[in-house]
Scaffold this active site. Sequence first.
Site, PDB file in Angstrom:
ATOM      1  N   TYR A 155     -16.264  19.336 -13.498  1.00 48.20           N
ATOM      2  CA  TYR A 155     -16.684  17.937 -13.656  1.00 48.20           C
ATOM      3  C   TYR A 155     -17.708  17.622 -12.555  1.00 48.20           C
ATOM      4  O   TYR A 155     -17.494  17.979 -11.382  1.00 48.20           O
ATOM      5  CB  TYR A 155     -15.444  17.038 -13.540  1.00 48.20           C
ATOM      6  CG  TYR A 155     -15.743  15.568 -13.568  1.00 48.20           C
ATOM      7  CD1 TYR A 155     -16.143  14.946 -14.743  1.00 48.20           C
ATOM      8  CD2 TYR A 155     -15.630  14.798 -12.425  1.00 48.20           C
ATOM      9  CE1 TYR A 155     -16.433  13.595 -14.769  1.00 48.20           C
ATOM     10  CE2 TYR A 155     -15.902  13.434 -12.440  1.00 48.20           C
ATOM     11  CZ  TYR A 155     -16.314  12.845 -13.620  1.00 48.20           C
ATOM     12  OH  TYR A 155     -16.591  11.504 -13.645  1.00 48.20           O
TER      13      TYR A 155
ATOM     14  N   ASP B 119      -7.286  20.331 -13.035  1.00 40.13           N
ATOM     15  CA  ASP B 119      -7.667  19.006 -13.528  1.00 40.13           C
ATOM     16  C   ASP B 119      -7.302  18.994 -15.015  1.00 40.13           C
ATOM     17  O   ASP B 119      -7.950  19.642 -15.833  1.00 40.13           O
ATOM     18  CB  ASP B 119      -9.176  18.808 -13.319  1.00 40.13           C
ATOM     19  CG  ASP B 119      -9.655  17.422 -13.761  1.00 40.13           C
ATOM     20  OD1 ASP B 119      -9.005  16.823 -14.645  1.00 40.13           O
ATOM     21  OD2 ASP B 119     -10.684  16.965 -13.240  1.00 40.13           O
TER      22      ASP B 119
ATOM     23  N   LYS C 262      -9.108   8.155 -18.563  1.00 47.34           N
ATOM     24  CA  LYS C 262      -9.443   8.743 -19.861  1.00 47.34           C
ATOM     25  C   LYS C 262      -8.257   8.600 -20.825  1.00 47.34           C
ATOM     26  O   LYS C 262      -7.914   7.495 -21.173  1.00 47.34           O
ATOM     27  CB  LYS C 262      -9.896  10.193 -19.647  1.00 47.34           C
ATOM     28  CG  LYS C 262     -10.848  10.369 -18.446  1.00 47.34           C
ATOM     29  CD  LYS C 262     -12.198   9.692 -18.628  1.00 47.34           C
ATOM     30  CE  LYS C 262     -13.040   9.625 -17.361  1.00 47.34           C
ATOM     31  NZ  LYS C 262     -13.233  10.881 -16.636  1.00 47.34           N
TER      32      LYS C 262
ATOM     33  N   ARG D  64       0.846  -1.201   0.000  1.00 47.63           N
ATOM     34  CA  ARG D  64       0.000   0.000   0.000  1.00 47.63           C
ATOM     35  C   ARG D  64       0.876   1.244   0.000  1.00 47.63           C
ATOM     36  O   ARG D  64       0.599   2.219  -0.690  1.00 47.63           O
ATOM     37  CB  ARG D  64      -0.953   0.019   1.214  1.00 47.63           C
ATOM     38  CG  ARG D  64      -1.599   1.390   1.408  1.00 47.63           C
ATOM     39  CD  ARG D  64      -2.793   1.422   2.360  1.00 47.63           C
ATOM     40  NE  ARG D  64      -2.714   0.543   3.492  1.00 47.63           N
ATOM     41  CZ  ARG D  64      -1.956   0.760   4.582  1.00 47.63           C
ATOM     42  NH1 ARG D  64      -1.231   1.858   4.681  1.00 47.63           N
ATOM     43  NH2 ARG D  64      -1.938  -0.122   5.562  1.00 47.63           N
TER      44      ARG D  64
HETATM   45  C1  LIG Z   1     -13.577  11.203 -15.326  1.00 51.19           C
HETATM   46  C2  LIG Z   1     -13.130  12.500 -14.753  1.00 51.19           C
HETATM   47  C3  LIG Z   1     -12.832  12.624 -13.392  1.00 51.19           C
HETATM   48  C4  LIG Z   1     -13.044  11.483 -12.410  1.00 51.19           C
HETATM   49  O1  LIG Z   1     -12.175  10.440 -12.649  1.00 51.19           O
HETATM   50  P1  LIG Z   1     -12.528   8.882 -12.335  1.00 51.19           P
HETATM   51  O2  LIG Z   1     -11.315   8.179 -12.852  1.00 51.19           O
HETATM   52  O3  LIG Z   1     -13.781   8.566 -13.074  1.00 51.19           O
HETATM   53  O4  LIG Z   1     -12.678   8.759 -10.868  1.00 51.19           O
HETATM   54  C5  LIG Z   1     -12.377  13.838 -12.940  1.00 51.19           C
HETATM   55  N1  LIG Z   1     -12.231  14.892 -13.763  1.00 51.19           N
HETATM   56  C6  LIG Z   1     -12.520  14.819 -15.081  1.00 51.19           C
HETATM   57  C7  LIG Z   1     -12.342  16.015 -15.939  1.00 51.19           C
HETATM   58  C8  LIG Z   1     -12.969  13.618 -15.621  1.00 51.19           C
HETATM   59  O5  LIG Z   1     -13.264  13.556 -16.914  1.00 51.19           O
END
Ligand SMILES: *Cc1c(COP(=O)(O)O)cnc(C)c1O
Length: 383
Positions: free
Chosen positions: A106, A178, A203, A54
């Site tokens: 988001y 982000d 993504k 961990r």
């Molecule tokens: C998908 C997404 C998240 C969240 O990520 P997860 O991997 O689904 O927990 C946060 N910010 C943006 C811009 C996203 O597209």
Amino acid sequence: MSGADPGEWGFDTRAIHIGQEPDEATGAITVPIHLATTFVQTAPGQHRGFEYARTSNPTRVALERCAAGLEGAEHGLAFASGMAAEDAVIGLMRPGDHVVLGTDAYGGTFRLIAQVYGDRGIGWSAVDMTDRDALAAAIRSETRQVWVETPTNPMLTVVDIAAVADVAHAAGADVVVDNTFATPYLQNPLELGADVVVHSTTKYLGGHSDVVGGFIAVDRDDLAERLSFIQNAVGAVPSPFDCYLLLRGVKTLGVRMDRHCDNAQAVAEFLASHPAVDRVLFPGLPSHPGYEVAASQMRRPGGMVSFIHTGGEAAAVAAVGATRVFRLAESLGAVESLIEQPSTMTHLSVADSPLAVDPGLVRLSVGIETVDDLLADLDQALG
Ligand SMILES: *Cc1c(COP(=O)(O)O)cnc(C)c1O
């Protein structure tokens, strides 16, 4: 000329090599999936950098070094999801602190801040991040973090990261970006003044719709130390197999992004002249209000395109149900093209909030298929 110093390598060389030296024991050219949960010590406290999985794991460390190298960051931390990474960043705050986020943040970020941390004493305000005065007015003496997404989801608004950093830093707040939509291939927020970069690696970094993950990149040692403490103390860490999938995905991030960008530009231009389309939201079109800022802070405008259907909600719903190559699904950033209608899908949870979206809005994650097939598919679905 770049040389033997990984810090000077080009993006693709870093993606393929940083943190991924051949295995010392066997010469294996790909990083092994280290499943061990514990590591043998030669004497109490004497080990080779790994004690318990961990806390740290060799496959994860390879991913953390590689992804940090892509952001040009000193430190990288991998998490089990993008939300777990965001949770660690919000975990830097205490009750009484305040955070400012964008009005088209988001949905999951908004939910985490408003519905999980809001109940635990962290205040928040949502503002239009392109409005410098509105941002300055929203910042209070308790504001610790300003959260930025750019381009935003699903409106693809472009926020000037350096301008936000000026305002936030003047008030003593940290800037969190982000960078999921842009990826480190197109935009490096730390260079533009951000303090923390977060990613949903689910993504583009993973890129193949087969792994959920999150990542944080920071330069500051104080932030890295506290975030790494939280990563271990909370334990929302990715599995070794997930780390392996991400290392594998990241190797082709540059070539994939080039194709995503080529295809998205073609799709945006096609939609801009289509009679069923009222407005195209894509930072690579000169008509987009964020065109100039995108050109200055991004290498290319990215692979996401949104548009507003002339026929409103019913027509948008019909269109997203009629594509054959574009698959009707949430998520984004993978090789296959996806289509969705945010108001009933990704943005349903924010329907009655400042984040609510136009029901005629359609969001496309443009994949890396043959572009003519994508254009023909949209044409038949809109026609
Ligand atoms: C998908 C997404 C998240 C969240 O990520 P997860 O991997 O689904 O927990 C946060 N910010 C943006 C811009 C996203 O597209």
